[in-house]
Structures are given as C-alpha cells and as structure tokens.
Design an enzyme around this catalytic site. Sequence first.
Site, PDB file in Angstrom:
ATOM      1  N   CYS A  95      -6.518  -3.927  38.659  1.00  0.00           N
ATOM      2  CA  CYS A  95      -5.913  -2.947  37.628  1.00  0.00           C
ATOM      3  C   CYS A  95      -5.237  -3.646  36.512  1.00  0.00           C
ATOM      4  CB  CYS A  95      -5.484  -1.679  38.202  1.00  0.00           C
ATOM      5  SG  CYS A  95      -4.890  -0.696  36.831  1.00  0.00           S
ATOM      6  N   GLN A 219      10.542   5.700  36.173  1.00  0.00           N
ATOM      7  CA  GLN A 219       9.811   5.441  35.020  1.00  0.00           C
ATOM      8  C   GLN A 219       8.814   4.364  35.630  1.00  0.00           C
ATOM      9  OE1 GLN A 219       9.838   5.977  31.930  1.00  0.00           O
ATOM     10  NE2 GLN A 219      11.832   7.552  31.825  1.00  0.00           N
ATOM     11  N   TYR A 248      17.311  16.789  32.779  1.00  0.00           N
ATOM     12  CA  TYR A 248      16.278  16.005  33.263  1.00  0.00           C
ATOM     13  C   TYR A 248      16.288  14.757  33.724  1.00  0.00           C
ATOM     14  CZ  TYR A 248      14.456  20.002  30.189  1.00  0.00           C
ATOM     15  OH  TYR A 248      14.133  21.225  29.737  1.00  0.00           O
ATOM     16  N   ASP A 317      15.471  14.221  28.580  1.00  0.00           N
ATOM     17  CA  ASP A 317      14.362  13.660  28.885  1.00  0.00           C
ATOM     18  C   ASP A 317      13.344  14.383  29.670  1.00  0.00           C
ATOM     19  OD1 ASP A 317      12.481  11.641  29.091  1.00  0.00           O
ATOM     20  OD2 ASP A 317      13.560  10.528  30.528  1.00  0.00           O
ATOM     21  N   CYS A 344       8.095  11.645  26.521  1.00  0.00           N
ATOM     22  CA  CYS A 344       6.873  11.006  26.655  1.00  0.00           C
ATOM     23  C   CYS A 344       5.862  11.674  26.111  1.00  0.00           C
ATOM     24  CB  CYS A 344       6.745  10.926  28.182  1.00  0.00           C
ATOM     25  SG  CYS A 344       6.737  12.196  29.124  1.00  0.00           S
TER      26      CYS A 344
HETATM   27  N1  SAH Z   1      15.781  10.859  32.932  1.00  0.00           N
HETATM   28  C1  SAH Z   1      14.755  10.544  34.017  1.00  0.00           C
HETATM   29  C2  SAH Z   1      13.696  11.368  34.440  1.00  0.00           C
HETATM   30  C3  SAH Z   1      12.933  11.829  33.264  1.00  0.00           C
HETATM   31  S1  SAH Z   1      11.358  12.622  33.822  1.00  0.00           S
HETATM   32  C4  SAH Z   1      14.359   9.142  33.910  1.00  0.00           C
HETATM   33  O1  SAH Z   1      14.148   8.344  32.814  1.00  0.00           O
HETATM   34  O2  SAH Z   1      14.095   8.405  34.911  1.00  0.00           O
HETATM   35  C5  SAH Z   1      11.686  14.270  33.848  1.00  0.00           C
HETATM   36  C6  SAH Z   1      12.503  14.678  34.862  1.00  0.00           C
HETATM   37  O3  SAH Z   1      12.748  16.240  34.601  1.00  0.00           O
HETATM   38  C7  SAH Z   1      11.720  14.927  36.509  1.00  0.00           C
HETATM   39  O4  SAH Z   1      12.554  14.143  37.346  1.00  0.00           O
HETATM   40  C8  SAH Z   1      11.553  16.370  36.745  1.00  0.00           C
HETATM   41  O5  SAH Z   1      11.818  16.580  38.151  1.00  0.00           O
HETATM   42  C9  SAH Z   1      12.699  17.062  35.977  1.00  0.00           C
HETATM   43  N2  SAH Z   1      12.632  18.622  35.614  1.00  0.00           N
HETATM   44  C10 SAH Z   1      11.196  19.089  35.258  1.00  0.00           C
HETATM   45  N3  SAH Z   1      11.735  20.249  34.963  1.00  0.00           N
HETATM   46  C11 SAH Z   1      12.832  20.575  35.005  1.00  0.00           C
HETATM   47  C12 SAH Z   1      13.923  21.473  34.750  1.00  0.00           C
HETATM   48  N4  SAH Z   1      13.539  22.686  34.231  1.00  0.00           N
HETATM   49  N5  SAH Z   1      15.283  21.466  34.956  1.00  0.00           N
HETATM   50  C13 SAH Z   1      15.860  20.208  35.349  1.00  0.00           C
HETATM   51  N6  SAH Z   1      15.060  19.154  35.562  1.00  0.00           N
HETATM   52  C14 SAH Z   1      13.627  19.589  35.457  1.00  0.00           C
END
Ligand code: SAH
Length: 389
Positions: A95, A219, A248, A317, A344
């Site tokens: 891949c 990520q 998030y 995020d 994203c």
């Molecule tokens: N900022 C982090 C994760 C981004 S991904 C990074 O850059 O690594 C989005 C994240 O939101 C995921 O970990 C998911 O579990 C979380 N998430 C989804 N719905 C949510 C909610 N209602 N409240 C809090 N977190 C949430």
Amino acid sequence: MEEKYIRAKAPCKYYGKCGGCQLQHLTNDSQNLYKQNYINRLMSGFGKVNDLIFMEEPYEYRNKMHISFGYGPKGKLIAGMYEINSHRIIDIDQCMIQDPIGYEIVKTIKQIMKKYKMEPYDEDTGQGFLRHVLIKSGYKTGEVMVVLVVSDRMFHGSNNFVKILRKKHPQIETVILNVNDKDTSMILGDYEKTIYGKGFIVDELCGINFRISAKSFYQVNPKQAEVLYEKALEMAEFKGDERIIDAYCGIGTITLAASKYVKEAIGVELNSDAVRDAIKNKKYNAIKNVEFINDDAGSFMEYMASKNEKFDAVIMDPPRSGSDEVFLSSLLRLEPEKIIYISCNPETQKRDLDFLTKQGYLVKKIQPVDMFPQTDHVECIALLQREIM
Ligand code: SAH
C-alpha cells in the site's frame, strides 16, 4: 477560471479498485491545486484562504492499517482492504500510503496462518477465527502494535504465534487480542487482552511522548500532524497567560503541545480509553498545567458556563460530523476571545462557521493543511475572533 489539472499514471496497482485513495490519477501538484480550489470555493466567503501546506513526500505516511482476512477464488487465503462500496477483500501485498512495516507484518501473518491452518473468519457463515488485523506504528520511535481481531477468546498457540511474529519483526512491542464475535461491520469488539508486551505503543510528537492504545484516536499522519499543530498554535498567538479548553482532545496531543504556550489547559474527550492515555501522557511528560476530563465536550462546556468559568480560547478538533448544537451554544455562552477550529471535514466546518459568524464571531484566518495525500481529504484550520459588541 481554475487552472487545469494534469493527469498522471496512478503508481499503485490497486488504484480504482481499492477505495483508499481517490487522487492518484493526478500529479502531486495537481492534487494540491485540487485541494486548494476546493477550500477556496468552500471558504472564501469568510475571507482570504492561505496557501495549502502540502506534504513534500506524499507516500508511506500512514501509521495505522486495517486489514481483513478471508478466502478468495479457489480457496486462496487473502488479506487486504475492502473493494469500494463492498465487502469483497482485495488481496494486497503493498500500500503506497502506508508505513511498509504494516503489510510486511501481514505477509508474515499469512504465512503463519497457512502453516498452522488458522482459518480466516467468514462473514457469511460466521465460521473461522481471524477477522482483521490492526497495525499501528510509531513514526519517531518505530514501535509497532499488532491487534488481532478474532471471533473467539480461546486462542490456542498464541505464544507460538507471537514468538514467530516477533522473531521476524522485532519492532513489535505489543500484541493485543481483540474479540469481535458479533455480526457487525465494526472492526473492533469490546473484549481486549494483551497477549504480549505493555498493551500500548509510544510515539513522539512536538517533542512530547504519547502513549497510544488500540482503541484511542491518534492522527494517521504524524509527520503532518506536527505541522498542523504547530501551525494552529502559531495562528492562536498565545501570550502565555491564557486559560484554554481543548475540546475533542483524543489522547491529549494538542492540549499537551499547547501547554507550553498558555497558563492552563483543559482537554475534554468522550472516549474513556483516550482520556486514560491523555492522563498518562501528562504524567509521563511531567506537564503540570493541564487537566483532562472524560465527558461530552458540549456538556462540559455548558457546565463551565453555568459556573461562570472564563476561558480565553477554545481549540476544537471534532470528528468528521463536525460539532453539534449543544457544543456550539455552550461555546456562545462561554464567549472565548478566540476559537481555533481544526477540522478533517471542511464541509461540516463551513456549516459550523456559518453559525458562529452569525453569532458574533469573525473568521480571521483560514489555513488548509494536507494530511492525507493521494486521497481527496484535506484538513483545515480556522481562527475565529469574538467581535466586540
Ligand atoms: N484532537 C485530537 C483528536 C481529534 S479526533 C487529535 O488531534 O489527536 C476527534 C476526537 O473527538 C476523538 O478522539 C473522539 O473520540 C472525540 N469525540 C467525539 N465526539 C465527542 C464528544 N461529543 N465530546 C468529546 N469528544 C468527542
């Protein structure tokens, strides 16, 4: 008039069949132009869109690979991704966007399965043992996690399996057994058991060590994630005395990276495995001015607003679906001076920006960053400032 895109011969032999990539038929410059045009079309109503930050080496960047196992024609053992819009497995041996260690390990697993007559799982009959393999690799550390998703808790010969696997691939730091005995298209089941090593791998991002579990979000392009986080923090222009929320927050990557630039940061995340990792990451890196909360981001911010707590900025995020009404209305009640919205999925981001700009926020900067070369996905950072009423 938009410039013309230049076509290229897709370098991957599975392109068009496998649904993983959508833009390999364009040169890399044209892919960048395509993403720039897409964000310009979507976001220019809010103001000037900055130039896309693209990836210099747009291959072999993914650190996470999901592989399904099954039987192909003539009973041949096959392993790979699903064909577009189907549950037919494409037997792959490479891949182009993946860290090569992933499919090297898959090759070894196939050999072991053949030798020891381990049956792949059959979705139609519910027979067989190995359903999927999830492989995660650390970009800076090279540590590898292998998650074997199986249909039954009883795994005879697991010690031997791990021994052979590790002999060939000593980078494997941990092997996890995940049991998924349900008739579902979800990959991971609930039951999990570490059969080798510590149950997580470590990677380094922005000078901070992060522990990554099987189920927590990390990520998929860590090299560009560093670029993304640094850009977002640069855009925020923190002075050092701020109190912020990172909503998030996953395993706390942005929260911990931001901790250097602010007085206090609170990360909020719904997934309890991810929060457990985030708390360990905080301790591991001896970072003091950060706290993690396991809650729905919107509910937590509502609660903070009801307590009259004040925050200077909120970094958010969210997942691809974007934010929700509870979250956005809590944001309006909290009234942070700045919002740094990383997304994203720019379509849902635009929807949320439309809402916020009608409620007293101005979009000051828009920065697209390519985290997913060869695919049609693109990440976008928006900086919003509260208007003085
Ligand atoms: N900022 C982090 C994760 C981004 S991904 C990074 O850059 O690594 C989005 C994240 O939101 C995921 O970990 C998911 O579990 C979380 N998430 C989804 N719905 C949510 C909610 N209602 N409240 C809090 N977190 C949430």
